[in-house]
Design an enzyme around this catalytic site. Structure first.
Site, PDB file in Angstrom:
ATOM      1  N   CYS A   2      62.319  19.843  27.126  1.00  0.00           N
ATOM      2  CA  CYS A   2      63.518  20.405  26.501  1.00  0.00           C
ATOM      3  C   CYS A   2      63.332  21.911  26.422  1.00  0.00           C
ATOM      4  CB  CYS A   2      63.693  19.872  25.093  1.00  0.00           C
ATOM      5  SG  CYS A   2      63.657  18.072  25.006  1.00  0.00           S
ATOM      6  N   ARG A  27      65.915  23.220  31.603  1.00  0.00           N
ATOM      7  CA  ARG A  27      64.862  22.377  31.047  1.00  0.00           C
ATOM      8  C   ARG A  27      65.391  21.043  30.513  1.00  0.00           C
ATOM      9  NH1 ARG A  27      60.223  25.274  30.095  1.00  0.00           N
ATOM     10  NH2 ARG A  27      59.558  23.771  28.526  1.00  0.00           N
ATOM     11  N   TRP A  74      66.270  17.099  27.101  1.00  0.00           N
ATOM     12  CA  TRP A  74      66.054  16.155  28.194  1.00  0.00           C
ATOM     13  C   TRP A  74      65.455  14.918  27.528  1.00  0.00           C
ATOM     14  CZ3 TRP A  74      61.386  14.375  30.795  1.00  0.00           C
ATOM     15  CH2 TRP A  74      61.652  13.707  31.990  1.00  0.00           C
ATOM     16  N   ASN A 100      60.171  20.128  21.416  1.00  0.00           N
ATOM     17  CA  ASN A 100      59.980  19.793  22.821  1.00  0.00           C
ATOM     18  C   ASN A 100      58.614  19.117  22.925  1.00  0.00           C
ATOM     19  OD1 ASN A 100      59.818  19.768  25.645  1.00  0.00           O
ATOM     20  ND2 ASN A 100      58.936  21.817  25.702  1.00  0.00           N
ATOM     21  N   GLY A 101      58.572  17.910  23.500  1.00  0.00           N
ATOM     22  CA  GLY A 101      57.296  17.201  23.614  1.00  0.00           C
ATOM     23  C   GLY A 101      57.477  15.750  23.225  1.00  0.00           C
ATOM     24  N   GLU A 495      57.362  17.525  51.489  1.00  0.00           N
ATOM     25  CA  GLU A 495      58.109  18.444  50.632  1.00  0.00           C
ATOM     26  C   GLU A 495      59.602  18.434  50.992  1.00  0.00           C
ATOM     27  OE1 GLU A 495      57.859  19.800  47.975  1.00  0.00           O
ATOM     28  OE2 GLU A 495      59.210  21.506  47.906  1.00  0.00           O
ATOM     29  N   LYS A 499      62.684  17.550  48.437  1.00  0.00           N
ATOM     30  CA  LYS A 499      63.788  18.483  48.167  1.00  0.00           C
ATOM     31  C   LYS A 499      65.122  17.770  48.312  1.00  0.00           C
ATOM     32  CE  LYS A 499      62.439  21.005  46.437  1.00  0.00           C
ATOM     33  NZ  LYS A 499      61.067  21.174  46.134  1.00  0.00           N
ATOM     34  N   GLU A 502      65.742  15.060  45.566  1.00  0.00           N
ATOM     35  CA  GLU A 502      65.910  15.625  44.225  1.00  0.00           C
ATOM     36  C   GLU A 502      67.325  16.099  43.950  1.00  0.00           C
ATOM     37  OE1 GLU A 502      62.826  18.840  44.280  1.00  0.00           O
ATOM     38  OE2 GLU A 502      62.448  18.123  42.255  1.00  0.00           O
ATOM     39  N   HIS A 518      54.072   1.415  62.356  1.00  0.00           N
ATOM     40  CA  HIS A 518      53.353   0.433  61.537  1.00  0.00           C
ATOM     41  C   HIS A 518      54.238  -0.135  60.425  1.00  0.00           C
ATOM     42  CE1 HIS A 518      49.626   1.188  63.618  1.00  0.00           C
ATOM     43  NE2 HIS A 518      49.860   2.491  63.496  1.00  0.00           N
ATOM     44  N   LYS A 617      62.662  20.850  34.830  1.00  0.00           N
ATOM     45  CA  LYS A 617      61.898  21.841  35.586  1.00  0.00           C
ATOM     46  C   LYS A 617      60.399  21.640  35.435  1.00  0.00           C
ATOM     47  CE  LYS A 617      61.154  25.542  38.029  1.00  0.00           C
ATOM     48  NZ  LYS A 617      61.185  25.302  39.481  1.00  0.00           N
TER      49      LYS A 617
HETATM   50  C1  AGP Z   1      59.807  20.393  42.482  1.00  0.00           C
HETATM   51  O1  AGP Z   1      60.975  20.563  43.202  1.00  0.00           O
HETATM   52  C2  AGP Z   1      59.855  19.429  41.407  1.00  0.00           C
HETATM   53  N1  AGP Z   1      60.954  19.593  40.569  1.00  0.00           N
HETATM   54  C3  AGP Z   1      58.584  18.917  40.806  1.00  0.00           C
HETATM   55  O2  AGP Z   1      58.063  18.021  41.745  1.00  0.00           O
HETATM   56  C4  AGP Z   1      57.478  19.910  40.400  1.00  0.00           C
HETATM   57  O3  AGP Z   1      56.957  20.532  41.529  1.00  0.00           O
HETATM   58  C5  AGP Z   1      56.386  19.157  39.634  1.00  0.00           C
HETATM   59  O4  AGP Z   1      56.936  18.614  38.473  1.00  0.00           O
HETATM   60  C6  AGP Z   1      55.204  20.034  39.300  1.00  0.00           C
HETATM   61  O5  AGP Z   1      55.565  21.108  38.502  1.00  0.00           O
HETATM   62  P1  AGP Z   1      54.585  22.318  38.272  1.00  0.00           P
HETATM   63  O6  AGP Z   1      54.378  22.984  39.580  1.00  0.00           O
HETATM   64  O7  AGP Z   1      55.279  23.202  37.280  1.00  0.00           O
HETATM   65  O8  AGP Z   1      53.299  21.749  37.756  1.00  0.00           O
END
Ligand code: AGP
Length: 622
Positions: A2, A27, A74, A100-101, A495, A499, A502, A518, A617
């Site tokens: 959050c 966040r 969140w 937050n947590g 990656e 992307k 996500e 396979h 994030k």
């Molecule tokens: C990246 O697009 C993601 N949203 C996510 O996978 C992110 O890279 C991951 O949560 C790790 O975050 P960090 O690099 O802040 O540790």
């Protein structure tokens, strides 16, 4: 995860809180709320939905007051709803908390409080905090308890913190103490901004930059009491902490959209500059010959003798670690193990204290990554962090820190943080190779010359976004998208697939191209798009076969390969070319069209790429 914020000063708090929440909205955006203290009462407004919903509500009825706290959520415990939104108050409404947590022992604490007559209104774990503070506040008012030398309010907060297990960045205000905000952190980022006649609080630096660049990054189990004209720091045992503040180099403009439709697009376009910022401070020319200077981390020959490198990270950062695996093995000939942090932390790993342990994290606050790092540290590992966040927990707890210098990354989908992580990995790999006597002067110089060309080459790709846009327009509705590649190209496929899924919510997967036969090839049909990363010259024939195998089963294809390369002309549906660099450095460039493809698909599907559903994030909870 959050976003939390706080303001105490001479201005009206509400607009300041809303402005800060806007910067923290990435966040979490399930709900938002603020609490403002106006002399004799705390007014709370909180609503389910994005921040805009709350802003419209507040516009109907202003809340006066120059002290307040704000939250964007969140959800972890309890569905997104008005009731579960923060701030949470005690039953009489004279204490308000944002958090937050995750409070791991909230079930036990809830029962304990219920047995004392407390009635809970939400399903959140956070609500126990406010009732605990209330409990100790009343207990201390009757007979002083706990930590001497502190006032009633601070004492009650410290007593409550002593009961809580889990992670928190939190802020509390109390009606009877209209001159202060109390904040505390454990395993969740929290930053105090030191202004002129005002002080502020935020989960992340961009939310403070309109006011100040002088900050305290709150340390683990540290507590801050913010007044209008000063800030006091304490341990969670009530002992005073005296230490200097830190200066933030980013400016406010760097954290704005700067004319782009979304932060993600802006950040993709910032990559040439980010590459330069990562490279420049490390490249030194001695006697006309370029060299990598890592004085900042004191990397010496003892690191080059490491028998093994272990890399842990999550998500995109883990993919940077996968590129690292190929890069360290290729250049420095050191065996590498790259593992997902959430797996590593529970794995009882075999460990050699001479291993070089590299932890990669944009935020430096990812809970799983920190746990893996702490486990390795406990076992005596030397930790080298690669992070973008100065003052983050990872930066503070690691032995050495290599900053990526990507600047603030606001888009939830990581782009420039990834490519600058890669740049750091390559610099390290080349330096270790040189220290190990594996690269002669000429090969070393050539490699560094290639890296120096990367910013301009990235810029060239970004001048051709129209081609990717056209391609996205033709394929954004595909049911399945598979990214395939071998070696470095496989790491980029991972990656690229992340992307796309996500932000476009398309089912996308990455496969090591040789693995297709396979099993995964059973999924390929006319509703499939295959994006083949084809930059490893020695493997061209292999990947060409894989493209043909999928085309034979009806898949459309895009091949990402080198400029001037014609090997795929007859077999690819379409081709996107990138400027030629050395094969091992290809991920620095080949990921850029994939980032753009994901971005345009998301927009064409009507999604907001900066606020992908269900994502945050930085994942500061397990
Ligand atoms: C990246 O697009 C993601 N949203 C996510 O996978 C992110 O890279 C991951 O949560 C790790 O975050 P960090 O690099 O802040 O540790």
């Amino acid at each position: 995860m959050c976003g939390i914020t706080g303001y105490i000063g001479c201005k009206q708090a509400t607009p300041e809180l809303l402005r800060a929440l806007k910067k923290l909205e990435y966040r979490g955006y399930d709900s938002a709320g603020i609490a403002v203290l106006n002399g004799s009462r705390i007014t709370v407004r909180k609503m389910k939905g994005a921040l805009g919903v709350l802003e419209r509500k507040i516009a109907e009825e202003a809340i006066p007051g120059t002290l307040g706290i704000g939250h964007t959520r969140w959800a972890t415990h309890g569905e997104p709803s008005d009731t579960n939104a923060h701030p949470h108050t005690n039953l009489s409404g004279n204490i308000a908390v944002i958090h937050n947590g995750i409070i791991e022992n909230y079930g036990v604490l809830k029962e304990w409080l219920q047995a004392r007559g407390v009635v809970f209104r939400s399903q959140t774990d956070t609500e126990v905090i406010v009732h605990l503070i209330d409990f100790y506040y009343n207990a201390a008012a009757i007979a002083p308890i706990g930590i001497p030398g502190t006032d009633l309010f601070l004492r009650a907060v410290l007593e409550a913190l002593g009961r809580i297990e889990g992670s928190y960045g939190l802020a509390v205000i109390a009606r009877d103490f209209p001159d202060r905000i109390i904040a505390a952190r454990k395993d969740s980022p929290l930053i105090v901004g030191l202004g002129d006649g005002e002080n502020l609080l935020a989960s992340d630096v961009p939310a403070l930059l309109d006011h100040t660049r002088e900050v305290y990054y709150l340390g683990e189990r540290e507590v801050a009491v913010l007044y209008r004209d000063h800030v006091d720091l304490f341990t969670d045992q009530g002992e005073r902490v005296i230490r200097p503040s830190s200066h933030v180099d980013w400016d406010a403009q760097a954290a704005e959209k700067g004319g782009y439709a979304h932060f993600m697009l802006k950040e993709i376009h910032e990559q040439p500059r980010a590459f330069t910022d990562t490279l420049r401070p490390r490249l030194k020319i001695a006697d006309g010959t370029p060299d990598i200077n890592f004085d900042e981390i004191g990397l010496d020959a003892s690191w080059a003798d490491a028998p093994r490198i272990v890399i842990t990270a999550c998500g995109t950062a883990w993919h940077a670690g996968m590129v690292g695996k190929y890069a360290f093995e290729h250049f420095a000939r050191i065996p590498v193990e790259t593992d997902i942090a959430s797996e590593y932390r529970y794995r009882n790993p075999v460990f050699n204290p001479r291993d070089l342990f590299i932890v990669i994290s944009q935020s430096g606050e990812t809970a799983d990554t920190l746990a893996a790092m702490r486990l390795a540290k406990q076992k005596g590992a030397r930790i080298l962090a690669i992070t973008n966040a100065v003052g983050s927990t990872l930066a503070r707890e690691s032995d050495l820190v290599l900053y990526t210098w990507a600047g603030p990354e606001i888009g939830v989908a990581s782009t420039k943080a990834f490519t600058t992580q890669l740049m750091c990995v390559y610099l390290l790999a080349l330096k270790l190779a040189r220290l190990r006597g594996l690269l002669d002067g000429r090969a070393y110089r050539d490699a560094l010359t290639s890296l120096q060309a990367i910013p301009a080459q990235a810029q060239k790709i970004l001048e051709n976004t129209a081609a990717i846009q056209r391609f996205a327009a033709g394929h954004f509705n595909k049911g399945k998208v598979f990214f395939i590649g071998r070696q470095f190209d496989y790491a980029v496929s991972l990656e690229s697939a992340l992307k796309l899924k996500e932000i476009s919510y398309t089912h996308s997967e990455a496969f090591a191209a040789g693995e297709l036969k396979h099993g995964p090839i059973a999924l390929v049909d006319r509703d499939t798009l295959v994006v083949a990363l084809a930059t490893q010259t020695a493997l061209f024939d292999k990947i060409a076969s894989n493209i043909q195998e999928t085309a034979a089963r009806g898949a459309a294809s895009l091949v990402i390969t080198w400029e001037g390369e014609h090997r795929f002309d007859k077999i690819a549906g379409e081709i996107f070319t990138i400027p030629r660099t050395d094969d091992p450095f290809s991920p620095l460039l080949s990921i850029i069209p994939a980032q753009l493809f994901a971005y345009y698909c998301a927009v064409l599907r009507g999604n907001d790429p900066d606020k992908p559903r269900n994502l945050a994030k930085s994942v500061t909870v397990e």
